[in-house]
Design a protein around this motif. Sequence first.
Motif, PDB file in Angstrom:
ATOM      1  N   THR A 125      35.810  46.887  37.237  1.00  0.00           N
ATOM      2  CA  THR A 125      36.309  45.735  36.519  1.00  0.00           C
ATOM      3  C   THR A 125      37.819  45.658  36.776  1.00  0.00           C
ATOM      4  O   THR A 125      38.453  46.655  37.151  1.00  0.00           O
ATOM      5  CB  THR A 125      36.037  45.818  35.012  1.00  0.00           C
ATOM      6  OG1 THR A 125      36.637  46.993  34.511  1.00  0.00           O
ATOM      7  CG2 THR A 125      34.558  45.846  34.720  1.00  0.00           C
ATOM      8  N   GLU A 127      41.626  43.114  35.976  1.00  0.00           N
ATOM      9  CA  GLU A 127      42.298  42.042  35.243  1.00  0.00           C
ATOM     10  C   GLU A 127      43.401  41.480  36.115  1.00  0.00           C
ATOM     11  O   GLU A 127      44.070  42.235  36.837  1.00  0.00           O
ATOM     12  CB  GLU A 127      42.912  42.564  33.945  1.00  0.00           C
ATOM     13  CG  GLU A 127      41.894  42.925  32.882  1.00  0.00           C
ATOM     14  CD  GLU A 127      42.518  43.451  31.592  1.00  0.00           C
ATOM     15  OE1 GLU A 127      41.752  43.819  30.690  1.00  0.00           O
ATOM     16  OE2 GLU A 127      43.766  43.505  31.492  1.00  0.00           O
ATOM     17  N   ARG A 129      46.914  39.886  35.789  1.00  0.00           N
ATOM     18  CA  ARG A 129      48.009  39.766  34.816  1.00  0.00           C
ATOM     19  C   ARG A 129      49.163  39.069  35.510  1.00  0.00           C
ATOM     20  O   ARG A 129      49.887  39.687  36.301  1.00  0.00           O
ATOM     21  CB  ARG A 129      48.430  41.144  34.315  1.00  0.00           C
ATOM     22  CG  ARG A 129      47.287  41.890  33.633  1.00  0.00           C
ATOM     23  CD  ARG A 129      47.681  43.279  33.217  1.00  0.00           C
ATOM     24  NE  ARG A 129      46.528  43.985  32.674  1.00  0.00           N
ATOM     25  CZ  ARG A 129      46.499  45.281  32.443  1.00  0.00           C
ATOM     26  NH1 ARG A 129      47.580  46.028  32.686  1.00  0.00           N
ATOM     27  NH2 ARG A 129      45.416  45.856  31.970  1.00  0.00           N
TER      28      ARG A 129
END
Length: 142
Positions: A125, A127, A129
């Motif tokens: 996983t 992210e 940012r």
Amino acid sequence: MKSDCPECQDASRRAFLKKVAGGAAAFTLLGAIGSCSDDLPEMKVGDLSEMEKGPLTPKFNGTRILARRLDGEIVVFSLTCRHKACTVKWKAERTRFECPCHEGVYDERGKVISGPPPGPLRRYTYEVRGEELWVLNEFEKG
Ligand code: FES
């Protein structure tokens, strides 16, 4: 070296208890305390602009990973082969991953094409940012 990691302090306690107590009863107690891990919970992979030039392949917690865009989506693979844990190689010219150990082959989505691997490459996983891609220390489900 003293660690601030609570799990590592538990490990020191376990080592002490093991020396003092010994035997099967201590072994049972130690198993209930847990295990020590110094793995990072997350890591910056790179800037998204870097990924436009090609895949990014840093190491994360000792594992080589590969982050790239695939049909507009970001994918972050563990490059650890699911058969015997050799490091697979991305072959851009053949749009597939190949394992040098026992000829395991995965497609660009990490699905097994041929060879002995029992399952697909794991995907981390991640992210986004701002303009940065971060990988998290957990695998996607499925
Ligand atoms: Fe990759 Fe065996 S370790 S095919």
